[in-house]
Design a protein around this motif. Structure first.
Motif, PDB file in Angstrom:
ATOM      1  N   THR A   1       0.827  -1.200   0.000  1.00  0.00           N
ATOM      2  CA  THR A   1       0.000   0.000   0.000  1.00  0.00           C
ATOM      3  C   THR A   1       0.866   1.256   0.000  1.00  0.00           C
ATOM      4  O   THR A   1       0.666   2.166  -0.799  1.00  0.00           O
ATOM      5  N   THR A   2       1.846   1.294   0.896  1.00  0.00           N
ATOM      6  CA  THR A   2       2.699   2.485   1.018  1.00  0.00           C
ATOM      7  C   THR A   2       3.969   2.392   0.163  1.00  0.00           C
ATOM      8  O   THR A   2       4.683   3.372   0.015  1.00  0.00           O
ATOM      9  N   HIS A   3       4.243   1.173  -0.357  1.00  0.00           N
ATOM     10  CA  HIS A   3       5.460   0.907  -1.151  1.00  0.00           C
ATOM     11  C   HIS A   3       6.725   1.100  -0.321  1.00  0.00           C
ATOM     12  O   HIS A   3       7.776   1.437  -0.855  1.00  0.00           O
ATOM     13  N   GLU A   4       6.614   0.850   0.976  1.00  0.00           N
ATOM     14  CA  GLU A   4       7.757   1.007   1.872  1.00  0.00           C
ATOM     15  C   GLU A   4       8.331  -0.351   2.252  1.00  0.00           C
ATOM     16  O   GLU A   4       7.604  -1.343   2.363  1.00  0.00           O
ATOM     17  N   LEU A   5       9.636  -0.350   2.487  1.00  0.00           N
ATOM     18  CA  LEU A   5      10.319  -1.523   2.999  1.00  0.00           C
ATOM     19  C   LEU A   5       9.911  -1.729   4.450  1.00  0.00           C
ATOM     20  O   LEU A   5      10.011  -0.809   5.264  1.00  0.00           O
ATOM     21  N   LEU A   6       9.419  -2.916   4.776  1.00  0.00           N
ATOM     22  CA  LEU A   6       9.072  -3.240   6.168  1.00  0.00           C
ATOM     23  C   LEU A   6      10.303  -3.735   6.913  1.00  0.00           C
ATOM     24  O   LEU A   6      10.558  -3.330   8.037  1.00  0.00           O
ATOM     25  N   TRP A   7      11.040  -4.640   6.273  1.00  0.00           N
ATOM     26  CA  TRP A   7      12.251  -5.190   6.888  1.00  0.00           C
ATOM     27  C   TRP A   7      13.068  -5.977   5.865  1.00  0.00           C
ATOM     28  O   TRP A   7      12.586  -6.326   4.808  1.00  0.00           O
ATOM     29  N   ARG A   8      14.315  -6.214   6.245  1.00  0.00           N
ATOM     30  CA  ARG A   8      15.229  -7.094   5.509  1.00  0.00           C
ATOM     31  C   ARG A   8      15.771  -8.100   6.520  1.00  0.00           C
ATOM     32  O   ARG A   8      16.200  -7.713   7.596  1.00  0.00           O
ATOM     33  N   TYR A   9      15.737  -9.371   6.134  1.00  0.00           N
ATOM     34  CA  TYR A   9      16.270 -10.424   6.988  1.00  0.00           C
ATOM     35  C   TYR A   9      17.471 -11.050   6.303  1.00  0.00           C
ATOM     36  O   TYR A   9      17.429 -11.349   5.104  1.00  0.00           O
ATOM     37  N   GLU A  10      18.542 -11.240   7.059  1.00  0.00           N
ATOM     38  CA  GLU A  10      19.684 -12.009   6.592  1.00  0.00           C
ATOM     39  C   GLU A  10      20.209 -12.798   7.782  1.00  0.00           C
ATOM     40  O   GLU A  10      20.354 -12.256   8.881  1.00  0.00           O
ATOM     41  N   HIS A  11      20.461 -14.076   7.564  1.00  0.00           N
ATOM     42  CA  HIS A  11      20.994 -14.905   8.653  1.00  0.00           C
ATOM     43  C   HIS A  11      22.323 -14.310   9.107  1.00  0.00           C
ATOM     44  O   HIS A  11      23.131 -13.898   8.273  1.00  0.00           O
ATOM     45  N   PRO A  12      22.579 -14.219  10.413  1.00  0.00           N
ATOM     46  CA  PRO A  12      23.777 -13.531  10.900  1.00  0.00           C
ATOM     47  C   PRO A  12      25.109 -14.181  10.504  1.00  0.00           C
ATOM     48  O   PRO A  12      26.108 -13.486  10.374  1.00  0.00           O
ATOM     49  N   GLN A  13      25.135 -15.502  10.305  1.00  0.00           N
ATOM     50  CA  GLN A  13      26.393 -16.150   9.939  1.00  0.00           C
ATOM     51  C   GLN A  13      26.418 -16.709   8.522  1.00  0.00           C
ATOM     52  O   GLN A  13      27.456 -16.730   7.887  1.00  0.00           O
ATOM     53  N   ARG A  14      25.316 -17.199   8.052  1.00  0.00           N
ATOM     54  CA  ARG A  14      25.284 -17.920   6.772  1.00  0.00           C
ATOM     55  C   ARG A  14      24.706 -17.004   5.696  1.00  0.00           C
ATOM     56  O   ARG A  14      23.538 -16.677   5.730  1.00  0.00           O
ATOM     57  N   HIS A  15      25.519 -16.626   4.735  1.00  0.00           N
ATOM     58  CA  HIS A  15      25.132 -15.656   3.710  1.00  0.00           C
ATOM     59  C   HIS A  15      25.062 -16.343   2.352  1.00  0.00           C
ATOM     60  O   HIS A  15      26.059 -16.411   1.623  1.00  0.00           O
TER      61      HIS A  15
END
Length: 184
Positions: A63-77
């Motif tokens: 609706t707002t076209h905004e990023l809510l969040w980004r998730y990345e595993h802390p060790q495994r990329h």
């Protein structure tokens, strides 16, 4: 693509998340994803969730076209090739890091992870509080949606990159050696 309210949503190699109105082909959403996206997003309650090849899972407000969040595993990329699933407030997605990730729909924080023996390109399905997903290790896993704990597994002997399907109380999945399995 995933379709919601007459709009087809999809990512691609252009590192952009698109929304195209199905009725006339007009682009109504064009948001930077920061990396290319190889799988379908999960659309629920005006939000989109999808993984990228920049090792992230992204939550967007449509609706707002905004990023809510980004998730990345802390060790495994590692990249995400699996399509996301959003059920009961948990975004579930397989990763090329050999893990299945359960992520909070609201905060983008890890709720749980489950380690397999090979990359997870299969897309999850869920029913009755259980997640079903294949792995390149040849196993179909059944996980508890709330905890990510393994409830059951079956070794097919060949990689499972296909996604399981659920119908009439049965789970169906195909393996890379050409065998179709049906569990009921």
């Amino acid at each position: 693509p995933a379709i919601s309210d007459g709009i087809a949503y999809f990512g691609g190699c252009d590192e952009t998340f698109h929304g195209i109105r199905v009725s006339d082909g007009t682009e109504v959403v064009s948001l930077s994803a920061g990396a290319y996206t190889a799988a379908s997003s999960a659309i629920k309650n005006g939000r989109a969730f999808f993984g990228t090849f920049d090792n992230e899972v992204i939550g967007l407000d449509l609706t707002t076209h905004e990023l809510l969040w980004r998730y990345e595993h802390p060790q495994r990329h590692f990249p995400f090739y699996s399509s996301a699933l959003n059920v009961d407030g948990t975004v579930v997605i397989g990763g090329r890091d050999r893990m299945v990730h359960g992520i909070s729909e609201e905060t983008g924080e890890a709720l749980w992870t489950f380690m397999t023996r090979a990359r997870v390109d299969s897309s999850p399905v869920a029913a009755d509080g259980r997640v079903y997903i294949g792995s390149g290790d040849g196993r179909l896993y059944v996980l508890d949606l709330d905890s990510g704990e393994k409830l059951w597994e079956f070794d097919t002997g060949a990689p499972l990159s296909a996604s399981p399907a659920i119908a009439d109380g049965k789970i169906v999945i195909g393996s890379q050696d050409g065998v179709l399995y049906c569990f009921g």
